[in-house]
Design a protein around this motif. Structure first.
Motif, PDB file in Angstrom:
ATOM      1  N   ILE A   9       6.543 -15.366   0.683  1.00 15.35           N
ATOM      2  CA  ILE A   9       5.181 -14.828   0.771  1.00 15.35           C
ATOM      3  C   ILE A   9       4.161 -15.853   0.281  1.00 15.35           C
ATOM      4  CG2 ILE A   9       3.624 -13.094  -0.238  1.00 15.35           C
ATOM      5  CD1 ILE A   9       6.024 -11.127  -0.074  1.00 15.35           C
ATOM      6  N   ASN A  10       4.528 -16.630  -0.728  1.00 14.90           N
ATOM      7  CA  ASN A  10       3.607 -17.620  -1.298  1.00 14.90           C
ATOM      8  C   ASN A  10       3.666 -18.971  -0.599  1.00 14.90           C
ATOM      9  OD1 ASN A  10       2.629 -15.855  -3.296  1.00 14.90           O
ATOM     10  ND2 ASN A  10       4.349 -16.323  -4.649  1.00 14.90           N
ATOM     11  N   SER A  11       4.478 -19.082   0.431  1.00 15.85           N
ATOM     12  CA  SER A  11       4.651 -20.356   1.130  1.00 15.85           C
ATOM     13  C   SER A  11       3.682 -20.477   2.302  1.00 15.85           C
ATOM     14  CB  SER A  11       6.090 -20.485   1.646  1.00 15.85           C
ATOM     15  OG  SER A  11       6.283 -19.632   2.777  1.00 15.85           O
ATOM     16  N   GLU A  12       3.751 -21.609   2.982  1.00 20.03           N
ATOM     17  CA  GLU A  12       2.949 -21.833   4.186  1.00 20.03           C
ATOM     18  C   GLU A  12       3.723 -21.468   5.453  1.00 20.03           C
ATOM     19  OE1 GLU A  12      -0.264 -22.750   4.099  1.00 20.03           O
ATOM     20  OE2 GLU A  12      -0.092 -22.665   1.904  1.00 20.03           O
ATOM     21  N   ILE A  42      -3.930  -3.258  10.173  1.00 19.86           N
ATOM     22  CA  ILE A  42      -4.267  -4.678  10.052  1.00 19.86           C
ATOM     23  C   ILE A  42      -5.738  -4.912  10.361  1.00 19.86           C
ATOM     24  CG2 ILE A  42      -3.952  -6.962  11.121  1.00 19.86           C
ATOM     25  CD1 ILE A  42      -1.032  -6.352  11.409  1.00 19.86           C
ATOM     26  N   THR A  43      -6.241  -4.258  11.395  1.00 17.48           N
ATOM     27  CA  THR A  43      -7.562  -4.578  11.912  1.00 17.48           C
ATOM     28  C   THR A  43      -8.438  -3.340  12.015  1.00 17.48           C
ATOM     29  OG1 THR A  43      -8.735  -5.494  13.818  1.00 17.48           O
ATOM     30  CG2 THR A  43      -6.672  -4.327  14.266  1.00 17.48           C
ATOM     31  N   GLU A  98      -5.207 -12.300   3.183  1.00 18.40           N
ATOM     32  CA  GLU A  98      -3.746 -12.353   3.150  1.00 18.40           C
ATOM     33  C   GLU A  98      -3.180 -10.977   3.489  1.00 18.40           C
ATOM     34  OE1 GLU A  98      -0.021 -13.404   0.140  1.00 18.40           O
ATOM     35  OE2 GLU A  98      -2.073 -13.276  -0.646  1.00 18.40           O
ATOM     36  N   THR A  99      -2.274 -10.952   4.465  1.00 19.80           N
ATOM     37  CA  THR A  99      -1.697  -9.697   4.952  1.00 19.80           C
ATOM     38  C   THR A  99      -0.186  -9.810   4.968  1.00 19.80           C
ATOM     39  OG1 THR A  99      -3.645  -9.289   6.333  1.00 19.80           O
ATOM     40  CG2 THR A  99      -1.645  -8.054   6.868  1.00 19.80           C
ATOM     41  N   ILE A 100       0.482  -8.831   4.390  1.00 14.44           N
ATOM     42  CA  ILE A 100       1.946  -8.834   4.321  1.00 14.44           C
ATOM     43  C   ILE A 100       2.452  -7.540   4.945  1.00 14.44           C
ATOM     44  CG2 ILE A 100       3.964  -9.090   2.836  1.00 14.44           C
ATOM     45  CD1 ILE A 100       1.927 -10.039   0.629  1.00 14.44           C
ATOM     46  N   ILE A 101       3.324  -7.670   5.937  1.00 11.62           N
ATOM     47  CA  ILE A 101       3.910  -6.518   6.617  1.00 11.62           C
ATOM     48  C   ILE A 101       5.383  -6.439   6.256  1.00 11.62           C
ATOM     49  CG2 ILE A 101       4.411  -5.426   8.840  1.00 11.62           C
ATOM     50  CD1 ILE A 101       2.073  -7.062  10.006  1.00 11.62           C
ATOM     51  N   PHE A 102       5.804  -5.309   5.730  1.00 13.82           N
ATOM     52  CA  PHE A 102       7.215  -5.041   5.458  1.00 13.82           C
ATOM     53  C   PHE A 102       7.699  -3.975   6.442  1.00 13.82           C
ATOM     54  CE2 PHE A 102       5.584  -6.507   1.386  1.00 13.82           C
ATOM     55  CZ  PHE A 102       6.617  -7.267   0.846  1.00 13.82           C
ATOM     56  N   ASP A 111      -3.061  -8.172  -5.855  1.00 17.41           N
ATOM     57  CA  ASP A 111      -4.048  -7.152  -5.502  1.00 17.41           C
ATOM     58  C   ASP A 111      -5.080  -7.643  -4.489  1.00 17.41           C
ATOM     59  OD1 ASP A 111      -5.417  -8.867  -7.152  1.00 17.41           O
ATOM     60  OD2 ASP A 111      -5.939  -7.373  -8.668  1.00 17.41           O
ATOM     61  N   GLN A 112      -5.045  -8.934  -4.150  1.00 19.59           N
ATOM     62  CA  GLN A 112      -5.968  -9.458  -3.136  1.00 19.59           C
ATOM     63  C   GLN A 112      -5.414  -9.302  -1.719  1.00 19.59           C
ATOM     64  OE1 GLN A 112      -9.086 -10.569  -4.074  1.00 19.59           O
ATOM     65  NE2 GLN A 112      -8.343  -9.781  -6.044  1.00 19.59           N
ATOM     66  N   ALA A 113      -4.130  -9.006  -1.604  1.00 14.83           N
ATOM     67  CA  ALA A 113      -3.492  -8.953  -0.284  1.00 14.83           C
ATOM     68  C   ALA A 113      -3.552  -7.544   0.287  1.00 14.83           C
ATOM     69  CB  ALA A 113      -2.035  -9.405  -0.372  1.00 14.83           C
ATOM     70  N   LYS A 114      -3.562  -7.495   1.611  1.00 15.51           N
ATOM     71  CA  LYS A 114      -3.398  -6.227   2.326  1.00 15.51           C
ATOM     72  C   LYS A 114      -1.903  -6.056   2.571  1.00 15.51           C
ATOM     73  CE  LYS A 114      -6.240  -5.217   5.643  1.00 15.51           C
ATOM     74  NZ  LYS A 114      -6.928  -5.211   6.962  1.00 15.51           N
ATOM     75  N   ILE A 115      -1.323  -5.020   2.010  1.00 12.47           N
ATOM     76  CA  ILE A 115       0.122  -4.809   2.088  1.00 12.47           C
ATOM     77  C   ILE A 115       0.394  -3.577   2.936  1.00 12.47           C
ATOM     78  CG2 ILE A 115       2.235  -4.387   0.778  1.00 12.47           C
ATOM     79  CD1 ILE A 115       0.791  -5.797  -1.604  1.00 12.47           C
ATOM     80  N   ILE A 116       1.143  -3.782   4.000  1.00 22.60           N
ATOM     81  CA  ILE A 116       1.446  -2.717   4.960  1.00 22.60           C
ATOM     82  C   ILE A 116       2.956  -2.594   5.023  1.00 22.60           C
ATOM     83  CG2 ILE A 116       1.251  -2.006   7.379  1.00 22.60           C
ATOM     84  CD1 ILE A 116      -1.228  -3.937   7.482  1.00 22.60           C
ATOM     85  N   TYR A 117       3.463  -1.372   4.945  1.00 30.40           N
ATOM     86  CA  TYR A 117       4.917  -1.225   4.984  1.00 30.40           C
ATOM     87  C   TYR A 117       5.332   0.028   5.723  1.00 30.40           C
ATOM     88  CZ  TYR A 117       3.828   1.631   0.846  1.00 30.40           C
ATOM     89  OH  TYR A 117       3.291   2.553  -0.018  1.00 30.40           O
ATOM     90  N   ARG A 118       6.510  -0.096   6.343  1.00 25.66           N
ATOM     91  CA  ARG A 118       7.123   1.025   7.041  1.00 25.66           C
ATOM     92  C   ARG A 118       8.626   1.019   6.764  1.00 25.66           C
ATOM     93  NH1 ARG A 118       2.473   1.622   7.587  1.00 25.66           N
ATOM     94  NH2 ARG A 118       1.270   2.345   9.394  1.00 25.66           N
ATOM     95  N   PHE A 119       9.166   2.214   6.495  1.00 17.93           N
ATOM     96  CA  PHE A 119      10.604   2.404   6.373  1.00 17.93           C
ATOM     97  C   PHE A 119      11.031   3.192   7.604  1.00 17.93           C
ATOM     98  CE2 PHE A 119       9.243   1.429   2.159  1.00 17.93           C
ATOM     99  CZ  PHE A 119      10.314   0.754   1.575  1.00 17.93           C
ATOM    100  N   VAL A 120      11.641   2.499   8.562  1.00 10.60           N
ATOM    101  CA  VAL A 120      11.948   3.115   9.849  1.00 10.60           C
ATOM    102  C   VAL A 120      12.876   4.306   9.640  1.00 10.60           C
ATOM    103  CG1 VAL A 120      12.965   2.787  12.130  1.00 10.60           C
ATOM    104  CG2 VAL A 120      11.641   0.938  11.068  1.00 10.60           C
ATOM    105  N   GLY A 121      12.499   5.438  10.211  1.00  6.05           N
ATOM    106  CA  GLY A 121      13.290   6.648  10.075  1.00  6.05           C
ATOM    107  C   GLY A 121      12.849   7.544   8.935  1.00  6.05           C
TER     108      GLY A 121
END
Length: 267
Positions: A18-21, A81-82, A110-114, A52-62
């Protein structure tokens, strides 16, 4: 997350990604029952606390009705996201292309999708919506099954390893919970105000090791262990399928739950 032990190396790998390029997705894989969902939940929890600066989006399928199907899953994610109100394409190929193009766009924030348990999607998918290169400031963390006993459900691992290679991946089977066995069983049984004698614990740990130190195995057999008295001998299954079958049989034969109801609910 009630009970979580170990897995520091795995959490560090996710955090480093997550912290990488890096601009390709990161994926976690393992046999069934090895704790991928728990790891994802802890990684999400850590990001929400520390980033706390990132937008964190997550889904647990099912986990919910709108996560079983690809279209519902992806539309929900993109809408988070948008702020743009997309009119989504009807045809699958065009829809996949549309989602891919959106995920290729650079993000201002910064946006992270799980996405956990891609193998639980109802209809097999070829993941053409997932870009080769993600937009800047966007990270995607996935979990998938890789299990010789469930080859048909392991197709997503095959797609990901073929498309992205193994650089941004994590084999959870390699991050063993062997050294956490006492803590895991102690914590689960403490919820029921139960403990085991040292002799009983040694036998349980041997079984746990034989089951590849699976967290799922630990939880299932603990449902039986909580009813064991200190003077009783312990006779428990050696693997996850055996533990599940034993648990279901005990619900019916020992605890007298309706067989049709139990098998329907747990099928």
């Amino acid at each position: 997350i009630d009970i979580f032990f170990g897995r520091k190396n795995s959490l560090d790998m996710i955090n480093n990604y997550i912290n990488s390029e890096e601009q390709t997705p990161f994926y976690i894989y393992s046999d069934s029952g090895m704790g991928k969902s728990a790891l994802m939940a802890m990684a999400i929890n850590n990001q929400e606390k520390e980033n706390d600066q990132a937008k964190i989006i997550y889904r647990f399928v099912g986990a919910s009705a709108d996560s079983f199907y690809k279209r519902d899953l992806l539309v929900g994610i993109i809408d988070e996201i948008t702020v743009q109100n997309y009119i989504y394409e009807d045809q699958e190929y065009e829809f996949d292309e549309q989602i891919r193009r959106i995920l290729e766009q650079n993000q201002e924030r910064e946006t992270i999708i799980f996405i956990d348990a891609l193998d639980q999607i109802k209809i097999n998918d070829d993941l053409k919506w997932l870009p080769q290169v993600l937009g800047k400031n966007l990270k995607v963390v996935l979990s998938v099954l890789k299990d010789e006993n469930f080859k048909e459900d392991s197709i997503y691992y095959d797609i990901l390893i073929d498309r992205y290679g193994a650089t941004n991946s994590l084999d959870l089977n390699r991050d063993s919970l062997r050294n956490n066995a006492d803590e895991i069983f102690g914590a689960i049984l403490a919820k029921y105000n139960r403990t085991l004698t040292q002799t009983q614990m040694n036998l349980v740990k041997d079984k746990f090791y034989n089951a590849n130190c699976s967290p799922l195995y630990a939880y299932i057999i603990s449902q039986e262990l909580r009813n064991i008295r200190s003077q009783q001998s312990i006779d428990i299954a050696d693997d996850i399928p055996g533990a599940i079958n034993e648990f279901v049989d005990n619900l019916i034969k020992i605890y007298h739950h309706n067989e049709i109801f139990v098998r329907k609910i747990l099928s």
